[in-house]
Design an enzyme around this catalytic site. Structure first.
Site, PDB file in Angstrom:
ATOM      1  N   ARG A   1       0.819  -1.228   0.000  1.00  0.00           N
ATOM      2  CA  ARG A   1       0.000   0.000   0.000  1.00  0.00           C
ATOM      3  C   ARG A   1       0.843   1.265   0.000  1.00  0.00           C
ATOM      4  NH1 ARG A   1      -2.598  -3.186   3.760  1.00  0.00           N
ATOM      5  NH2 ARG A   1      -4.455  -4.192   2.911  1.00  0.00           N
TER       6      ARG A   1
ATOM      7  N   LYS B   1       3.390  11.827 -10.524  1.00  0.00           N
ATOM      8  CA  LYS B   1       2.532  10.990 -11.374  1.00  0.00           C
ATOM      9  C   LYS B   1       3.304   9.719 -11.699  1.00  0.00           C
ATOM     10  CE  LYS B   1      -0.393  14.319 -13.735  1.00  0.00           C
ATOM     11  NZ  LYS B   1      -0.761  14.875 -15.048  1.00  0.00           N
TER      12      LYS B   1
ATOM     13  N   GLU C   1      10.769  20.484 -23.645  1.00  0.00           N
ATOM     14  CA  GLU C   1       9.982  20.536 -22.394  1.00  0.00           C
ATOM     15  C   GLU C   1      10.469  21.676 -21.496  1.00  0.00           C
ATOM     16  OE1 GLU C   1       7.333  18.757 -22.010  1.00  0.00           O
ATOM     17  OE2 GLU C   1       7.608  16.709 -22.768  1.00  0.00           O
TER      18      GLU C   1
ATOM     19  N   LYS D   1       8.319  23.481 -12.247  1.00  0.00           N
ATOM     20  CA  LYS D   1       7.296  22.432 -12.204  1.00  0.00           C
ATOM     21  C   LYS D   1       6.797  22.227 -10.776  1.00  0.00           C
ATOM     22  CE  LYS D   1       5.603  18.034 -13.663  1.00  0.00           C
ATOM     23  NZ  LYS D   1       5.783  16.742 -14.315  1.00  0.00           N
TER      24      LYS D   1
ATOM     25  N   GLU E   1      -4.100  17.368  -9.266  1.00  0.00           N
ATOM     26  CA  GLU E   1      -4.700  17.826 -10.517  1.00  0.00           C
ATOM     27  C   GLU E   1      -6.207  18.026 -10.386  1.00  0.00           C
ATOM     28  OE1 GLU E   1      -3.860  15.346 -14.001  1.00  0.00           O
ATOM     29  OE2 GLU E   1      -2.847  17.106 -14.796  1.00  0.00           O
TER      30      GLU E   1
ATOM     31  N   ARG F   1      -2.610  22.845 -12.438  1.00  0.00           N
ATOM     32  CA  ARG F   1      -1.613  21.956 -13.035  1.00  0.00           C
ATOM     33  C   ARG F   1      -1.792  21.828 -14.546  1.00  0.00           C
ATOM     34  NH1 ARG F   1       0.780  16.603  -9.932  1.00  0.00           N
ATOM     35  NH2 ARG F   1       2.070  16.002 -11.690  1.00  0.00           N
TER      36      ARG F   1
ATOM     37  N   ASN G   1       0.275  21.591 -19.479  1.00  0.00           N
ATOM     38  CA  ASN G   1      -0.060  20.915 -20.738  1.00  0.00           C
ATOM     39  C   ASN G   1       0.089  21.807 -21.964  1.00  0.00           C
ATOM     40  OD1 ASN G   1      -0.726  18.534 -19.424  1.00  0.00           O
ATOM     41  ND2 ASN G   1      -2.814  19.237 -19.026  1.00  0.00           N
TER      42      ASN G   1
ATOM     43  N   HIS H   1       0.708  20.473 -25.475  1.00  0.00           N
ATOM     44  CA  HIS H   1       0.507  19.021 -25.429  1.00  0.00           C
ATOM     45  C   HIS H   1      -0.796  18.558 -26.067  1.00  0.00           C
ATOM     46  CE1 HIS H   1       4.095  18.975 -23.028  1.00  0.00           C
ATOM     47  NE2 HIS H   1       4.041  17.663 -22.902  1.00  0.00           N
TER      48      HIS H   1
ATOM     49  N   HIS I   1       0.144  15.919 -28.514  1.00  0.00           N
ATOM     50  CA  HIS I   1      -0.286  14.521 -28.355  1.00  0.00           C
ATOM     51  C   HIS I   1      -1.026  14.029 -29.598  1.00  0.00           C
ATOM     52  CE1 HIS I   1      -0.105  14.604 -23.682  1.00  0.00           C
ATOM     53  NE2 HIS I   1       0.946  13.974 -24.179  1.00  0.00           N
TER      54      HIS I   1
ATOM     55  N   HIS J   1       8.607  12.668 -28.520  1.00  0.00           N
ATOM     56  CA  HIS J   1       7.547  13.383 -27.808  1.00  0.00           C
ATOM     57  C   HIS J   1       7.844  14.896 -27.783  1.00  0.00           C
ATOM     58  CE1 HIS J   1       4.652  14.465 -24.716  1.00  0.00           C
ATOM     59  NE2 HIS J   1       5.641  14.979 -24.004  1.00  0.00           N
TER      60      HIS J   1
HETATM   61  N1  LIG Z   1       5.371  11.196 -14.548  1.00  0.00           N
HETATM   62  C1  LIG Z   1       5.397  12.293 -15.245  1.00  0.00           C
HETATM   63  O1  LIG Z   1       5.027  13.364 -14.797  1.00  0.00           O
HETATM   64  C2  LIG Z   1       5.902  12.239 -16.659  1.00  0.00           C
HETATM   65  C3  LIG Z   1       6.237  13.425 -17.321  1.00  0.00           C
HETATM   66  C4  LIG Z   1       6.784  13.339 -18.589  1.00  0.00           C
HETATM   67  C5  LIG Z   1       6.945  12.108 -19.194  1.00  0.00           C
HETATM   68  N2  LIG Z   1       6.592  10.978 -18.527  1.00  0.00           N
HETATM   69  C6  LIG Z   1       6.764   9.650 -19.145  1.00  0.00           C
HETATM   70  O2  LIG Z   1       8.146   9.464 -19.388  1.00  0.00           O
HETATM   71  C7  LIG Z   1       8.300   8.634 -20.532  1.00  0.00           C
HETATM   72  C8  LIG Z   1       9.272   9.305 -21.468  1.00  0.00           C
HETATM   73  O3  LIG Z   1      10.481   9.553 -20.786  1.00  0.00           O
HETATM   74  P1  LIG Z   1      11.890   9.403 -21.505  1.00  0.00           P
HETATM   75  O4  LIG Z   1      11.899  10.242 -22.718  1.00  0.00           O
HETATM   76  O5  LIG Z   1      12.929   9.577 -20.487  1.00  0.00           O
HETATM   77  O6  LIG Z   1      11.801   7.889 -22.046  1.00  0.00           O
HETATM   78  P2  LIG Z   1      12.661   6.594 -21.696  1.00  0.00           P
HETATM   79  O7  LIG Z   1      12.662   6.324 -20.259  1.00  0.00           O
HETATM   80  O8  LIG Z   1      12.174   5.534 -22.597  1.00  0.00           O
HETATM   81  O9  LIG Z   1      14.126   7.023 -22.137  1.00  0.00           O
HETATM   82  C9  LIG Z   1      14.384   7.288 -23.495  1.00  0.00           C
HETATM   83  C10 LIG Z   1      15.571   6.424 -23.985  1.00  0.00           C
HETATM   84  O10 LIG Z   1      16.775   6.973 -23.480  1.00  0.00           O
HETATM   85  C11 LIG Z   1      17.533   5.967 -22.823  1.00  0.00           C
HETATM   86  N3  LIG Z   1      18.303   6.674 -21.808  1.00  0.00           N
HETATM   87  C12 LIG Z   1      17.855   7.268 -20.675  1.00  0.00           C
HETATM   88  N4  LIG Z   1      18.850   7.913 -20.077  1.00  0.00           N
HETATM   89  C13 LIG Z   1      19.967   7.733 -20.825  1.00  0.00           C
HETATM   90  C14 LIG Z   1      21.296   8.194 -20.746  1.00  0.00           C
HETATM   91  N5  LIG Z   1      21.705   9.004 -19.769  1.00  0.00           N
HETATM   92  N6  LIG Z   1      22.156   7.797 -21.707  1.00  0.00           N
HETATM   93  C15 LIG Z   1      21.754   7.018 -22.725  1.00  0.00           C
HETATM   94  N7  LIG Z   1      20.510   6.578 -22.876  1.00  0.00           N
HETATM   95  C16 LIG Z   1      19.617   6.934 -21.935  1.00  0.00           C
HETATM   96  C17 LIG Z   1      16.529   4.974 -22.352  1.00  0.00           C
HETATM   97  O11 LIG Z   1      17.107   3.702 -22.171  1.00  0.00           O
HETATM   98  C18 LIG Z   1      15.522   4.983 -23.492  1.00  0.00           C
HETATM   99  O12 LIG Z   1      15.960   4.139 -24.516  1.00  0.00           O
HETATM  100  C19 LIG Z   1       6.920   8.430 -21.124  1.00  0.00           C
HETATM  101  O13 LIG Z   1       6.449   7.164 -20.757  1.00  0.00           O
HETATM  102  C20 LIG Z   1       6.095   9.521 -20.476  1.00  0.00           C
HETATM  103  O14 LIG Z   1       4.737   9.163 -20.344  1.00  0.00           O
HETATM  104  C21 LIG Z   1       6.092  11.021 -17.277  1.00  0.00           C
HETATM  105 ZN   LIG Z   2       5.654  16.361 -22.400  1.00  0.00          ZN
END
Ligand SMILES: NC(=O)c1ccc[n+]([C@@H]2O[C@H](COP(=O)([O-])OP(=O)(O)OC[C@H]3O[C@@H](n4cnc5c(N)ncnc54)[C@H](O)[C@@H]3O)[C@@H](O)[C@H]2O)c1
Ligand SMILES: [Zn+2]
Length: 361
Positions: free
Chosen positions: A121, A143, A185, A227, A237, A242, A246, A249, A253, A265
């Protein structure tokens, strides 16, 4: 080493940013002093680069540590990988005094955070973001979640990390394209909240594109502050504050879902922000020179301002209408009322949206 504490609904999140921060994880994560067990989660790309350092540092602090490695990529934000983590936690018999540590991008932190939110939990978790997207966005705000075949992030929970530990030197191993997508971003945060930070991006363009660690450290710190400032006003939210995050986005999206194959993205968000600026201009909220500045800013960071394979407006509009920012039957548009300021409108005429979207072709 820069350290900041943020409070979200009475829960403190400590952010530590600095070169070599991962090597000191066992010291900077305050709860390590209590001992216990930790499950470190990483992905197949990041684990060989950065997870061992964290594991070592936690072991030196006297913790019992295991490492779980998921395949790199969005497909690991799944119920299947969640089960793998639960099985690992069960085998370790990780108790309430234990915690999880995500070392990786947003995929790893969303997945690990949700495992932590639901195991017993809710146990503590820590994020060591290694991608720029994770450092400036995913690591702050609480999130967490995984995807369902019916859609992204459908299964999730709000669960704040107790610590975010970030080493800007990690960003070196990202591709230049991933850096630029992450910078989109950061530009979003600047455009919605901080005009001086927009100018800072313009001034530090070269150091940012070259991923210079000291400049990246400052970039991450300023993003985290923006942020966290927005999230603290609307942790779950509910009030709508918050929603400002977006910006870019809604259209971003739609582009990502309908024609974004091959686009990052952040690149879709860049296109969405430009369309958003043009909608703001058409409504008289933004001046022409401000709108041109947004476009020049995106171009100077080598982000797309046009999309050749853009889907038909009808297709994009159906994605926009299905976007989760739709209140009732109206789309809630986050628009710019100046550089560094937002306004939300739910009465934007379709014709104005259409023109802004078509201008991206
Ligand atoms: N929780 C939130 O508020 C929030 C906000 C924005 C995005 N997200 C989520 O995050 C995800 C996207 O994040 P992302 O772009 O980091 O994707 P990801 O975690 O898939 O990383 C992108 C790629 O980069 C590689 N990588 C990461 N760090 C590295 C480094 N230092 N050197 C070499 N390679 C590296 C990873 O292995 C992967 O192949 C999505 O699922 C999105 O929904 C969440
Ligand atoms: Zn984004």
């Amino acid at each position: 080493m820069k350290k900041f504490d943020f409070t979200f609904d009475e829960q403190v999140c400590r952010v530590t940013i600095g070169e070599g921060a991962l090597r000191t994880a066992g010291k900077v994560i305050s709860r390590c002093q209590r001992g216990g067990a930790a499950l470190v989660v990483s992905d197949s790309n990041v684990a060989p680069l950065y997870a061992e350092v964290v594991v070592e540092s936690l072991r030196e602090a006297g913790l019992e540590v295991r490492l779980a490695v998921v395949p790199a990529g969005e497909s690991s934000k799944s119920r299947e990988q969640l089960t793998v983590l639960y099985d690992e936690l069960a085998e370790m018999r990780l108790g309430r005094d234990g915690f999880l540590v995500a070392v990786g991008g947003g995929v790893v932190s969303d997945l690990t955070g949700f495992a932590a939110a639901t195991w017993l939990r809710g146990v503590d978790f820590v994020i060591c973001p290694t991608s720029l997207e994770a450092a400036v966005d995913a690591s702050i705000g609480g999130k967490t979640g995984v995807n369902h075949p019916a859609g992204k992030n459908l299964i999730g929970a709000f669960h704040q990390p107790t610590d975010v530990v970030m080493d800007p030197a990690c960003l070196h191993t990202l591709t230049p394209r991933d850096i630029r997508a992450g910078l989109a971003e950061s530009l979003k945060h600047a455009l919605i909240a901080d005009a001086a930070f927009v100018s800072w991006h313009e001034t530090h363009r070269e150091a940012l594109l070259a991923c210079q660690p000291r400049t990246m450290g400052e970039l991450v710190a300023r993003n985290v502050a923006i942020k966290a400032g927005v999230v603290a006003q609307d942790v779950r939210e509910r009030s709508g504050v918050r929603a400002r995050l977006n910006f870019g986005h809604t259209i971003g999206h739609a582009i990502e879902a309908s024609c974004g194959y091959g686009l990052r993205h952040g690149e879709c968000v860049a296109l969405g922000m430009l369309a958003g600026a043009r909608i703001s201009r058409a409504l008289g909220l933004l001046r022409e020179d401000e709108c041109i500045r947004v476009e020049a800013l995106l171009q100077s960071f080598e982000l797309p301002t046009r999309c050749e394979g853009l889907s038909s407006y009808g297709t994009l509009a159906s994605y926009i209408a299905g976007d989760k920012k739709v209140a009732g039957s109206r789309v809630r548009w986050v628009l710019l009322s100046g550089i560094g300021a937002t306004v939300i409108r739910d009465n934007v005429e379709d014709q104005i949206v259409r023109q802004a979207v078509e201008s991206l072709r």
